[in-house]
Design an enzyme around this catalytic site. Structure first.
Site, PDB file in Angstrom:
ATOM      1  N   LYS A 252       0.843  -1.199   0.000  1.00 44.89           N
ATOM      2  CA  LYS A 252       0.000   0.000   0.000  1.00 44.89           C
ATOM      3  C   LYS A 252       0.880   1.252   0.000  1.00 44.89           C
ATOM      4  O   LYS A 252       1.992   1.238   0.544  1.00 44.89           O
ATOM      5  CB  LYS A 252      -0.882   0.032   1.255  1.00 44.89           C
TER       6      LYS A 252
ATOM      7  N   ARG B 204     -10.054 -11.827   2.986  1.00 43.67           N
ATOM      8  CA  ARG B 204     -10.931 -12.908   2.538  1.00 43.67           C
ATOM      9  C   ARG B 204     -10.268 -14.278   2.705  1.00 43.67           C
ATOM     10  O   ARG B 204     -10.949 -15.296   2.815  1.00 43.67           O
ATOM     11  CB  ARG B 204     -11.358 -12.661   1.088  1.00 43.67           C
TER      12      ARG B 204
END
Length: 502
Positions: free
Chosen positions: A274, A348
């Site tokens: 990021k 996830r």
């Protein structure tokens, strides 16, 4: 924790909180509940000060009769009755404005015990401050109210007293979630998170089990292991169980629910690193895990007759020579293989493992009546719904409707989103059973479709994506502070209560 009690007519505090609304003719209207005030002189002062009665507005005026100081908190447009959430936000704004004060009495308009409870919840939610890691500037952080009185003609009613107790329990756990979310990642890695919540669960009389990194690897938890293997702080899976005693008078079997939370204690994005701006708040990526464990403690404290299994899937997503690479293939718990095309779509992966394990344990216990996962899962959630509204997705409309009715009690903002089958092929992989990312457009829905693959169709399932509302990077508002919010905890408690009647 701020103390709270109901009073009828007589109160001890010299600080008074009342409501301020605006009529259709734009005139100000004081809403002081059961307390009578000299409204003529007060309205004159409020008008001169430019008051509007808008939500989040708070105005302080010295008074000489029943109180030394009156805090007017905005209710928006005047109404015969105000919704619980309007009252919750107004009392929360007032509580925030009273940081540094010792006590206050709240007298806001209400006609039911539920509305009274909303006032209490807002006041308690707003009575929060975080200064754990301040040193020489600790004194600069004003302390929240120490005690709150709520003036009400319902003060001696049994239901009102019960709902105030409920408000105290929920507020205590909301504050706990906020504390965990606000803690910096160098003080809260997966091991510390699991140990601290295990201790809290034990104190509350709950059983718990921690799966270590070695156990996770040997037992086939490929999702949690792959996300956490790049960090020196090893992954964990925490399982907290609440099993109440079945009431002797009831012939019904206890309902059973599993709550699964994403617990990424810090998310760099891994090899999909990021940018700095997107990384600084990533200590909040364990909000879902903190919420499901704290909600289970709250449900236990309220002695609700429903069995709850909470699972916190914990890992730190870092970059190193052992971190998962883009295009690596992993084997999830239960045997499904996943091509990790994006190491920053890691939530996830840990949730997939935990969902399968939670269902497996639920089956051994006699089956689950529902399973809910809570996660700061996708940036796409904030793009679609903003930073105050969370998303809910499901494989069972009836279960979702029960939840949406429950959130009318909690007041939290959730919006139902679809799981379009036409997006599912985008998750197909050329080398594994499924890829961890698909179409960029509709990314929130694609993430939900991925998780759906790890839930058996006949098991009612809800996916709560709280990415935006879980952490407030902007200004405080209503009962919401800066930083961790504790969003969705009250809704999980309300859901457990609603399932008892379904």
């Amino acid at each position: 924790m701020t103390s709270i009690r109901l009073v009828e007519k007589k109160f001890t505090s010299r600080v008074l909180v009342v409501g301020l609304a605006r009529t259709s003719g734009k005139k100000l209207q004081i809403e002081s509940g059961d307390i009578t005030l000299d409204t003529t002189s007060l309205l004159r002062s409020l008008t001169a000060m430019g008051a509007s009665g808008a939500p989040d507005e708070t105005i302080k005026i010295p008074y000489s009769s029943s109180a030394d100081l009156i805090i007017f908190t905005g209710l928006g447009n005047s109404a015969k009755t105000y919704s619980g959430e309007i009252l919750r936000r107004a009392s929360g704004a007032a509580a925030r404005a009273l940081r540094g004060s010792t006590d206050a009495v709240f007298s806001l308009p209400h006609s039911s015990a539920r509305e009274l409870a909303a006032i209490a919840e807002g006041a308690l939610f707003g009575s929060y401050a975080y200064s754990e890691f301040r040193s020489i500037t600790k004194a600069d952080v004003k302390s929240p109210l120490k005690s709150i009185e709520i003036s009400s003609r319902l003060a001696n009613k049994t239901k009102a007293k019960s709902l105030i107790k409920r408000a105290e329990v929920i507020a205590e756990q909301v504050h706990r979630v906020r504390d965990f979310v606000n803690a910096p990642a160098n003080y809260l890695n997966p091991e510390i998170f699991a140990a601290q919540f295990k201790k809290l669960a034990t104190t509350a009389g709950l059983s718990s089990q921690i799966y270590t990194d070695k156990q996770l690897k040997s037992q086939g938890f490929g999702g949690i292991t792959s996300v956490g293997q790049g960090s020196a702080s090893k992954p964990r899976l925490l399982h907290v169980t609440y099993v109440p005693k079945a009431p002797k008078s009831s012939k019904k079997k206890l309902k059973r629910i599993a709550l699964v939370g994403k617990g990424i204690t810090f998310d760099t994005g891994g090899y999909a690193l990021k940018p700095r701006e997107g990384m600084v708040t990533m200590k909040c990526d364990m909000s879902g895990a903190a919420t499901v464990i704290a909600a289970t403690i709250a449900i236990a404290q309220l002695k609700l007759p429903i069995e709850v299994h909470a699972w916190a899937a914990l890992a730190e997503n870092m970059v190193s020579d052992t971190a998962t690479r883009p295009s690596d293939v992993i084997t999830m718990y239960g045997g499904k293989t996943v091509e990790v095309l994006n190491p920053d779509a890691e939530g996830r992966l840990v949730l997939g493992d935990a969902l399968v394990k939670a269902a497996e344990v639920g089956k051994k216990r006699g089956g689950l009546d529902g399973i809910v996962d809570v996660a700061t899962l996708t940036g796409a959630q904030s793009i679609a719904l903003g930073v105050r509204t969370a998303a809910v997705m499901t494989n069972n409309e009836e279960f979702q409707n029960i939840f949406l009715e429950a959130v009318k009690i909690s007041g939290e903002l959730f919006w139902p989103m679809p799981l379009p089958e036409e997006l599912r092929p985008s998750l197909d992989s050329t080398v594994a059973d499924i890829a961890n990312i698909g179409d960029r457009m509709g990314g929130m829905l694609v993430a939900g479709l991925f998780l759906k693959e790890f839930v058996e169709p006949e098991l009612p399932w809800l996916h709560l994506d709280i990415a935006g509302p879980a952490f407030n990077s902007g200004k405080e508002h209503g009962y919401t502070p800066e930083g961790g919010t504790g969003m969705s905890l009250a809704s999980l408690v309300s859901l457990a209560e609603a399932m008892l009647d379904s």
